[in-house]
Design a protein around this motif. Structure first.
Motif, PDB file in Angstrom:
ATOM      1  N   TYR A 118       0.833  -1.282   0.172  1.00 51.55           N
ATOM      2  CA  TYR A 118       0.101  -0.101   0.064  1.00 51.55           C
ATOM      3  C   TYR A 118       0.881   1.378   0.128  1.00 51.55           C
ATOM      4  O   TYR A 118       1.913   1.066   0.382  1.00 51.55           O
ATOM      5  CB  TYR A 118      -1.011   0.022   1.138  1.00 51.55           C
ATOM      6  N   GLU A 121      -2.518   4.562   3.624  1.00 53.11           N
ATOM      7  CA  GLU A 121      -3.374   3.747   4.529  1.00 53.11           C
ATOM      8  C   GLU A 121      -4.772   3.661   3.827  1.00 53.11           C
ATOM      9  O   GLU A 121      -5.091   4.812   3.306  1.00 53.11           O
ATOM     10  CB  GLU A 121      -3.191   3.984   6.033  1.00 53.11           C
ATOM     11  N   THR A 122      -5.575   2.744   3.948  1.00 59.64           N
ATOM     12  CA  THR A 122      -6.956   2.827   3.863  1.00 59.64           C
ATOM     13  C   THR A 122      -7.734   3.660   4.648  1.00 59.64           C
ATOM     14  O   THR A 122      -7.516   3.734   5.884  1.00 59.64           O
ATOM     15  CB  THR A 122      -7.524   1.275   3.917  1.00 59.64           C
ATOM     16  N   VAL A 123      -8.611   4.712   4.066  1.00 55.79           N
ATOM     17  CA  VAL A 123      -9.308   5.477   4.651  1.00 55.79           C
ATOM     18  C   VAL A 123     -10.792   5.646   4.369  1.00 55.79           C
ATOM     19  O   VAL A 123     -11.371   5.180   3.261  1.00 55.79           O
ATOM     20  CB  VAL A 123      -8.782   7.171   4.189  1.00 55.79           C
ATOM     21  N   LEU A 124     -11.523   5.700   5.545  1.00 54.72           N
ATOM     22  CA  LEU A 124     -12.990   5.638   5.347  1.00 54.72           C
ATOM     23  C   LEU A 124     -13.541   7.038   5.300  1.00 54.72           C
ATOM     24  O   LEU A 124     -13.415   7.913   6.478  1.00 54.72           O
ATOM     25  CB  LEU A 124     -13.640   5.000   6.592  1.00 54.72           C
ATOM     26  N   GLU A 125     -14.183   7.337   4.313  1.00 55.31           N
ATOM     27  CA  GLU A 125     -14.680   8.879   4.016  1.00 55.31           C
ATOM     28  C   GLU A 125     -16.083   8.767   4.113  1.00 55.31           C
ATOM     29  O   GLU A 125     -16.886   7.793   3.541  1.00 55.31           O
ATOM     30  CB  GLU A 125     -14.474   9.084   2.558  1.00 55.31           C
ATOM     31  N   ASP A 138     -21.096   6.450   2.035  1.00 52.37           N
ATOM     32  CA  ASP A 138     -19.629   6.395   2.613  1.00 52.37           C
ATOM     33  C   ASP A 138     -18.831   5.539   1.765  1.00 52.37           C
ATOM     34  O   ASP A 138     -19.198   4.961   0.776  1.00 52.37           O
ATOM     35  CB  ASP A 138     -19.387   5.765   4.173  1.00 52.37           C
ATOM     36  N   GLN A 139     -17.465   5.933   1.747  1.00 44.54           N
ATOM     37  CA  GLN A 139     -16.630   4.899   0.747  1.00 44.54           C
ATOM     38  C   GLN A 139     -15.433   4.578   1.417  1.00 44.54           C
ATOM     39  O   GLN A 139     -14.791   5.438   2.215  1.00 44.54           O
ATOM     40  CB  GLN A 139     -16.239   5.554  -0.395  1.00 44.54           C
ATOM     41  N   TYR A 140     -14.710   3.589   1.112  1.00 44.81           N
ATOM     42  CA  TYR A 140     -13.359   3.234   1.536  1.00 44.81           C
ATOM     43  C   TYR A 140     -12.420   3.681   0.316  1.00 44.81           C
ATOM     44  O   TYR A 140     -12.604   3.348  -0.754  1.00 44.81           O
ATOM     45  CB  TYR A 140     -13.033   1.952   2.009  1.00 44.81           C
ATOM     46  N   THR A 141     -11.259   4.342   0.436  1.00 42.26           N
ATOM     47  CA  THR A 141     -10.300   4.499  -0.506  1.00 42.26           C
ATOM     48  C   THR A 141      -8.785   4.151   0.092  1.00 42.26           C
ATOM     49  O   THR A 141      -8.496   4.039   1.201  1.00 42.26           O
ATOM     50  CB  THR A 141     -10.094   5.842  -0.879  1.00 42.26           C
ATOM     51  N   THR A 142      -7.997   3.712  -1.148  1.00 48.88           N
ATOM     52  CA  THR A 142      -6.703   3.077  -0.617  1.00 48.88           C
ATOM     53  C   THR A 142      -5.952   3.199  -2.168  1.00 48.88           C
ATOM     54  O   THR A 142      -6.332   3.338  -2.977  1.00 48.88           O
ATOM     55  CB  THR A 142      -6.945   1.655  -0.061  1.00 48.88           C
TER      56      THR A 142
END
Length: 162
Positions: A118, A121-125, A138-142
């Motif tokens: 990676y 880091e994976t982030v929750l928006e 909502d969405q996770y982005t990485t």
């Protein structure tokens, strides 16, 4: 694809026969394990299905994490076949060589030589919906990718014609 060793690129210009494929498997299994995974375009799967008619036996395997896997035993090693629809989705897109399209592509990988890496880091928006919408999104982005080791253990095959 750019990290696979340049000597492990194979291109077929005519109709891919099983004899051509078997010859390519000599190079694909020269280094590394005798079990590898081939991610196939739908066209490559069609060609392989044509060989199987009365000649070869593919052994259906159970789905692994929702991915259907078939096995093809060659005299050089075992191939796990996975249909990759992403190659089909970019069927009109040419590869860097400008001579082949993605729908004519198959990639043989030794999965043990790939590592998940990676970049962030994976982030929750939370709450990414528009202001005029009556939903909550909502969405996770990485940002991630695969790190490839031992480029001689992997092979690309282009030119799958029916």
């Amino acid at each position: 694809l750019e990290f696979i060793a340049s000597g492990n690129e194979v291109s077929d210009t005519g109709s891919m026969t099983y004899m051509d494929f078997s010859t390519y498997m000599e190079a694909a299994f020269r280094y590394g394990n005798k079990t590898k995974t081939m991610f196939c375009s739908p066209r490559a799967h069609t060609v392989i299905d044509g060989w199987c008619e009365g000649k070869l036996q593919t052994v259906p395997k159970t789905s692994t994490y929702g991915v259907a896997v078939q096995r093809l035993q060659t005299s050089h090693g075992m191939l796990n076949l996975v249909r990759n629809d992403v190659f089909y989705d970019f069927s009109s897109t040419y590869l860097a060589s400008q001579s082949h399209q993605y729908n004519e592509c198959a990639v043989i990988l030794q999965l043990e030589d790939l590592c998940y890496r990676y970049l962030h880091e994976t982030v929750l928006e939370l709450g990414i919906q528009g202001t005029d919408e009556h939903t909550y999104e909502d969405q996770y982005t990485t940002h991630c990718g695969l790190e490839m080791h031992m480029p001689d253990h992997h092979t690309e095959i282009y030119g799958w014609a029916v």
